[in-house]
Enzyme design. Structure first.
Site, PDB file in Angstrom:
ATOM      1  N   GLU A  72     -39.769 -26.699  34.246  1.00 41.94           N
ATOM      2  CA  GLU A  72     -39.508 -25.252  34.310  1.00 41.94           C
ATOM      3  C   GLU A  72     -38.856 -24.715  33.036  1.00 41.94           C
ATOM      4  O   GLU A  72     -39.001 -23.529  32.727  1.00 41.94           O
ATOM      5  CB  GLU A  72     -38.653 -24.933  35.550  1.00 41.94           C
ATOM      6  N   ASP A  97     -47.492 -23.306  45.360  1.00 41.58           N
ATOM      7  CA  ASP A  97     -48.033 -23.827  46.624  1.00 41.58           C
ATOM      8  C   ASP A  97     -47.720 -22.826  47.727  1.00 41.58           C
ATOM      9  O   ASP A  97     -47.028 -21.837  47.486  1.00 41.58           O
ATOM     10  CB  ASP A  97     -47.410 -25.189  46.968  1.00 41.58           C
TER      11      ASP A  97
HETATM   12  O1  4EH Z   1     -36.738 -27.489  42.670  1.00 44.51           O
HETATM   13  C1  4EH Z   1     -37.502 -27.634  43.852  1.00 44.51           C
HETATM   14  C2  4EH Z   1     -38.874 -28.172  43.539  1.00 44.51           C
HETATM   15  C3  4EH Z   1     -39.544 -28.880  44.724  1.00 44.51           C
HETATM   16  S1  4EH Z   1     -38.781 -30.373  45.246  1.00 44.51           S
HETATM   17  C4  4EH Z   1     -37.765 -26.272  44.440  1.00 44.51           C
HETATM   18  N1  4EH Z   1     -38.852 -25.777  43.610  1.00 44.51           N
HETATM   19  C5  4EH Z   1     -39.666 -26.917  43.240  1.00 44.51           C
HETATM   20  C6  4EH Z   1     -39.565 -24.592  44.151  1.00 44.51           C
HETATM   21  C7  4EH Z   1     -40.610 -24.852  45.217  1.00 44.51           C
HETATM   22  C8  4EH Z   1     -40.352 -25.127  46.557  1.00 44.51           C
HETATM   23  N2  4EH Z   1     -39.199 -25.276  47.262  1.00 44.51           N
HETATM   24  C9  4EH Z   1     -39.295 -25.531  48.590  1.00 44.51           C
HETATM   25  C10 4EH Z   1     -41.973 -24.806  45.061  1.00 44.51           C
HETATM   26  N3  4EH Z   1     -42.584 -25.028  46.262  1.00 44.51           N
HETATM   27  C11 4EH Z   1     -41.617 -25.216  47.200  1.00 44.51           C
HETATM   28  C12 4EH Z   1     -41.646 -25.486  48.584  1.00 44.51           C
HETATM   29  N4  4EH Z   1     -40.468 -25.636  49.253  1.00 44.51           N
HETATM   30  N5  4EH Z   1     -42.805 -25.592  49.267  1.00 44.51           N
HETATM   31  C13 4EH Z   1     -39.497 -31.635  44.345  1.00 44.51           C
HETATM   32  C14 4EH Z   1     -40.649 -31.535  43.647  1.00 44.51           C
HETATM   33  N6  4EH Z   1     -41.159 -32.545  42.961  1.00 44.51           N
HETATM   34  C15 4EH Z   1     -40.550 -33.704  42.935  1.00 44.51           C
HETATM   35  C16 4EH Z   1     -39.390 -33.847  43.643  1.00 44.51           C
HETATM   36  N7  4EH Z   1     -38.898 -32.826  44.342  1.00 44.51           N
END
Ligand code: 4EH
Length: 231
Positions: free
Chosen positions: A13, A197
């Site tokens: 990010e 997503d």
């Molecule tokens: O910093 C966390 C990341 C996912 S956890 C929150 N960010 C991305 C936003 C996000 C999010 N949060 C909750 C995008 N889609 C989301 C969702 N629910 N569906 C993470 C990601 N990759 C590796 C490890 N942990």
């Protein structure tokens, strides 16, 4: 001169922002790397917090109290709740709430604790600058409530519940922490997210596929805002 904090949660990010800085200086403090530099003559400090509310609280506090930032812009990705948000779309928060905060056993609403508030509004001036930038670029910028919690939501029922309970359009894991810190310290703040997503059963796959591209969309927009902000 003003100093702008630019914060993300994950390396992906903030990488596109750090890549554009001049006079870069890296400082490791409190288990984070802070990237001090300038963008088109504007002083900035960039950092990613690591994932979730606790780390985000720590980093936002340090950006303000240790590095002396007087405004904070968050850039990152989010899961969509609202059906009209598609992957790659930009949304700015008009307010942030904590969807996982629950002392309803004592008769309080979800997201509320005494002396706090369910929804913390973002700075109106920064929101207006974002709208100006979007118009100049011919980009569509959605605006709505963003719900934060320490969960990667990959479940349609949970997502619908968050949407209904908080009137939220998108969800993520850090925004409300930034809101609590900046609100308490009286620092104008702004939360921008590009959709990665839809927080449903496909969320983890979509996330892995679109993290980088959506993070870049958000980061590029934030840099244009820094460009526009009065020095
Ligand atoms: O910093 C966390 C990341 C996912 S956890 C929150 N960010 C991305 C936003 C996000 C999010 N949060 C909750 C995008 N889609 C989301 C969702 N629910 N569906 C993470 C990601 N990759 C590796 C490890 N942990």
């Amino acid at each position: 001169m003003s100093k702008i904090a630019i914060m993300g949660a994950m390396p992906e990010e903030v990488a596109p922002i750090v890549a554009k800085l001049d006079d870069l200086k890296e400082t490791v403090y409190a288990a984070n790397t802070y990237y001090e530099g300038s963008y088109k003559g504007q002083e900035v400090v960039v950092a990613y917090s690591k994932i979730g509310k606790v780390f985000a609280t720590l980093t936002a506090t340090m950006l303000i109290e240790k590095f002396g930032c007087d405004r904070l812009l968050f850039s990152g990705v989010a899961g969509a709740i609202s059906d009209d948000l598609k992957i790659g779309d930009l949304i700015i928060a008009d307010g942030l709430c904590q969807h996982d905060l629950d002392i309803t056993a004592f008769g309080h609403p979800f997201g509320y604790v005494p002396e706090g508030e369910v929804c913390i509004p973002t700075d109106i001036t920064l929101r207006n600058i974002a709208k100006e930038v979007a118009e100049g670029k011919g980009l569509i910028l959605k605006e709505g409530i963003i719900a934060t919690g320490d969960q990667f939501v990959a479940n349609s029922e949970r997502k619908e519940w968050i949407g209904e309970t908080f009137k939220a359009s998108a969800l993520e894991m850090e925004g409300a922490s930034v809101a609590v810190v900046c609100n308490a310290l009286d620092i104008p703040f702004f939360i921008l997210r590009a959709i990665s997503d839809s927080a449903d059963m496909d969320a983890s796959f979509n996330f892995d596929e679109f993290l980088e591209s959506s993070a870049k969309i958000s980061a590029d927009f934030i840099l244009s805002m820094v460009d526009t902000i009065e020095r």
